[in-house]
Scaffold this active site. Structure first.
Site, mmCIF file in Angstrom:
data_model
loop_
_atom_site.group_PDB
_atom_site.id
_atom_site.type_symbol
_atom_site.label_atom_id
_atom_site.label_comp_id
_atom_site.label_asym_id
_atom_site.label_seq_id
_atom_site.Cartn_x
_atom_site.Cartn_y
_atom_site.Cartn_z
ATOM 1 N NE ARG A 73 -3.213 7.702 -1.615
ATOM 2 C CZ ARG A 73 -3.144 6.579 -2.314
ATOM 3 N NH1 ARG A 73 -2.886 6.621 -3.600
ATOM 4 N NH2 ARG A 73 -3.340 5.417 -1.735
ATOM 5 C CG HIS A 125 -2.018 0.957 1.163
ATOM 6 N ND1 HIS A 125 -1.829 2.317 1.176
ATOM 7 C CD2 HIS A 125 -3.353 0.773 1.035
ATOM 8 C CE1 HIS A 125 -3.010 2.907 1.067
ATOM 9 N NE2 HIS A 125 -3.948 1.994 0.978
#
Ligand SMILES: Cc1cc2nc3c(=O)[nH]c(=O)nc-3n(C[C@H](O)[C@H](O)[C@H](O)COP(=O)(O)OP(=O)(O)OC[C@H]3O[C@@H](n4cnc5c(N)ncnc54)[C@H](O)[C@@H]3O)c2cc1C
Ligand code: FES
Lengths: 224, 540
Positions: B338, B318
């Site tokens: 994000r 990740h």
């Protein structure tokens, strides 16, 4: 060499680096954890722990994976607490005040001491959400209790024997299932799929040659 | 490695924030992405892999650490257990108490079969509990299962098994509805419309969430339902070996009490492996976002009795693991940060990529910033780049962070960092096992009567998985395995005699191949000593 602090695991002293969490410090001391360790990141509630700093009257509680060691910390883990979980059929429940009365009548014995709120490892207003449950205000109870990790510390401090996390769990399920608005677009889509609306389209996609799929993928339109 | 000081660098990030917020970084072309991955993604480091010497995937590359357990020393020998003493008898044995295991249990029970769930830690101490960001389903009018398919297929580098992916996207809306009807509280608008966002690699906003406790909300609801239905769940009990009947069909497992070491025998008509992922294998020395029990046990157990692996050489790193503070090194910073508008910024305050590229591309780009480009920020354990979280509230308004990502706020607040005001440092963390056991659309492995569901499976997503498709696969394939394994159980007669013959053959194969590796298999739990120089640890 990093600074160390003295901690007492179940009364026995260990010197450990000060940067470690309680969980890390136990491992540094040589414990191979089986109980009291799940997600290691504040989500599962497996690592409830009580501690007292030497000389301090106050007994503190925390999640071992989320709390840094301090000097002179006396630590005991609470890897299991006997919460009461009532069994019910979610399909048959009526989302009114009576449910709580039936399943968790002890919440009405709350004496308002607020020990639960003070002890919450997530900083939740536990007594407040129990008050909402008493009134059958499940939406608010759900909202207020949402971040609960069910570590059980609140219940360990409760003179009325309430299993707060389980009360909140029931409220959230009632809210999610019965009180929050239904999603028409979701139900429509499930029906469309059942009727085979997209089957051909999908099948056509799987049969396309790889180059064509790449082309489609690389030039697909992306929602703003 | 990185040479930038944290405090100096944060000033540059602050100074550039207004401009960075408006700046729209372009997405990479397919060629740029490919080149980036080959140069920087950990999956492409050939020296970190080795070819398996025995078993169904002989010759295929897997990470060294995985090879060690796949070919390792089984924890028991046939002499350790009396297979005529059946301690647990059931129709469907489910190994693993995460999202896939419990979804399977609910369906198998619904189908009238006797279910036993065994799990290594407590039920729900699992990766499912930790999922923050969300779960995908194409249920909006501008979306369709076909668009979902294309996103996932492309994101997985066109390597997914089409029949599995078709099932995933087609059954997605029903999975959400099922969860909602069990009482899972999805984020909704007042009119009931699901609040959905983008995730890396999605072309439509189809990420459903329950704040940033999506997995926890799903997991605790499933667990509550399993308890309501009185399904037998045995905690702190690991499967250490699968049992077969005399024909080699799966027929149960040898279980070990994690606290006492006691071995017991479970007999079943069908078995479902739902043991989840492998983050605690710490491939290539990476930290991980995974729960304590994520040690690839299911791969080792299944492989020994003849199940096949698919894409076991692809892992998901990740892009945004916490790089600072040290106490949460490797912990996940959800992609939703994000999705909500925070951009990735290097030590010089430059936005160096589009924030919503797929995970492998983003991870590779961050590794490039921190290595060859020398634009990382120094930390105790290495380096990181900035994730500029204050942008979220500049875009979405004050309060957005507490309302949408409270868990993230809490995680950093504990260490004195207010993500509403300060950016955070991130570096890739080992997050997800893309590959795993190969299954049919019904969920069966190459071994008759052995099913698999959840992260232990490979092939649904191809060589990379999009955010939100894993929680989805856990529900879709967990339910499906539960249905099919219980249906199959109706036509299976209980094994007259149980066998560990595969284990005996396995030892012969190990010897024939000259394997001297004594790594205990399955691994069960990692061993940590946090650098204590005095401590030689071992299991007892
Ligand atoms: C921090 C984090 C965030 C994530 N966020 C998202 C997200 O936003 N969206 C998304 O789609 N996905 C996300 N994922 C991925 C997703 O959560 C997991 O892939 C998925 O939940 C795995 O479910 P599972 O049931 O297969 O495994 P798990 O939930 O991990 O359950 C596995 C179970 O098996 C048990 N077990 C293991 N070995 C044995 C054994 N030998 N014997 C008995 N029991 C055993 C374990 O203890 C555990 O109970 C995230 C993962 C992590 C770690
Ligand atoms: S180990 Fe899960 S909350 Fe601490």
């Amino acid at each position: 060499m990093e600074n160390t602090v003295n901690i007492y695991l179940f009364g026995k002293r260990y010197a450990v680096p000060e940067s470690l969490t309680i969980m890390g410090a136990m491992e540094y001391a040589g414990y191979q954890l089986v109980r009291g360790c799940g997600c290691r990141n504040g989500f599962c509630g497996a690592c409830a722990t009580i501690y007292r700093i030497k000389g301090d009257r106050e007994l503190k509680v925390c999640l071992a994976c989320q709390t840094k060691v301090e000097n002179d910390m006396y630590i005991a883990t609470l890897p299991f607490f006997p919460l009461v979980k009532q069994v019910y059929d979610i399909e048959k429940i009526t989302p009114g005040e009576a449910v709580m009365m039936q399943l968790y009548p002890e919440i009405y014995a709350c004496i308002g001491c607020n020990a639960c709120t003070k002890s919450c490892t997530q900083g939740l207003k536990v007594m407040q959400y129990i008050a909402y449950a008493q009134r059958g205000d499940f939406a608010r109870c759900a909202e207020e209790s949402f971040d609960c990790v069910m570590c059980g510390v609140c219940s360990s401090r409760c003179p009325a024997g309430i299993s707060h996390p389980q009360v909140a769990q029931l409220a959230r399920r009632i809210n999610g299932k019965y009180l929050a608005p239904a999603s028409a677009h979701l139900e429509d889509r499930v029906r469309e799929i059942e009727n085979g609306t997209f089957s051909e389209l999908l099948e056509a996609l799987t049969e396309k040659p790889l180059d064509e799929l790449k082309e489609l993928y690389n030039n697909r339109e992306i929602e703003a | 490695m990185a040479q930038f000081d944290m405090l100096e660098s944060v000033k540059k990030v602050e100074a550039a924030r207004e401009a960075n917020l408006l700046f729209e970084p372009k997405r990479m072309t397919a060629e740029e992405k490919d080149a980036l991955l080959v140069a920087y993604h950990p999956d492409y480091k050939k020296e970190e892999f080795e070819a398996l010497k025995i078993g169904a995937n002989r010759g295929d590359p897997v990470p060294h650490e995985l090879a060690a357990v796949l070919e390792g020393r089984p924890r028991i020998t046939p002499a350790d257990v009396d297979l005529t003493r059946i301690d647990h008898d059931c129709d469907v044995l489910i190994i693993g108490g995460g999202g896939a295991g419990i979804s399977a249990a609910l369906e198998a029970e619904q189908n009238g079969e006797r279910v036993l769930v065994v799990t290594k830690l407590r039920v729900g101490d699992a990766n499912t509990m930790m999922a923050e960001g969300g779960i995908q389903a194409a249920d909006k009018p501008n979306d369709s299962p076909a668009i979902h398919y294309l996103d996932a297929f492309g994101g997985g580098h066109f390597a997914a098994k089409p029949e599995l992916l078709v099932k995933l996207v087609s059954e997605a809306p029903d999975a959400i509805l099922w969860l909602n009807k069990l009482g899972v509280e999805f984020d909704k608008a007042p009119d009931g419309t699901m609040i959905t966002t983008h995730g890396g690699g999605t072309s439509r906003k189809r990420m459903h969430a329950a704040r940033d406790y999506t997995g926890a909300e799903i997991m605790r609801t499933l667990r509550d339902e399993a308890l309501n239905r009185n399904i037998a769940i045995v905690d702190f009990t690991a499967a250490v070996e699968l049992l077969t009947d005399t024909e080699g069909k799966c027929a149960g497992a040898v279980l070990m009490n994690m606290e006492t070491g006691e071995l017991t025998v479970a007999r079943a008509k069908t078995v479902i492996l739902a043991t989840g992922g492998a983050g605690r294998m710490h491939y290539q020395g990476f930290p991980t976002s995974n729960h304590y029990g994520a040690t690839a046990d299911g791969l080792a157990l299944g492989y020994r009795v003849g199940a096949k692996l698919l894409y076991a050489d692809t892992l998901q790193y990740h892009p945004t693991g916490a790089a600072y503070p040290e106490q949460i090194f490797g912990a996940l910073v959800t992609e939703k940060v994000r999705s909500l508008g925070a951009k990735l910024v290097n030590a010089e305050g430059e936005v160096f990529m589009h924030p919503l590229e797929t995970r492998d591309v983003a991870a590779a780009a961050i590794i490039r910033e921190c290595s060859d480009r020398q634009k990382g920020v120094k930390t105790a354990s290495g380096c990181g780049v900035w994730l500029d979280t204050p942008m979220i509230e500049m875009l979405g308004g004050e309060g957005t962070i507490l309302a949408r990502i409270p868990a993230m706020h809490r995680m950093f607040e504990k260490y004195g960092i207010d993500i509403r005001k300060e950016p955070i440092l991130v570096y890739p963390t080992l997050h997800y096992q893309n590959g795993g056991l190969d299954i049919t659309p019904d969920g069966m492995t190459a071994v008759e009567n052995l099913y698999a569901a959840g992260e232990v499976v490979g092939g649904i997503h191809g060589r990379n998985r999009l955010m939100g498709n894993s929680l989805l696969d856990v529900i879709v394939f967990g339910r499906s395995a539960g249905k099919h394994a219980s249906e199959k159980a109706k036509s299976v007669t209980k094994a007259e005699s149980l066998s560990l013959c595969r284990l005996e053959e396995w030892e012969k194969e190990r010897t024939a191949a000259g394997i001297e590796n004594e790594t205990p298999s399955p691994k069960l739990l990692p061993v940590y000593s946090h650098g204590n120089p005095l401590f030689q640890k071992k299991y007892f």
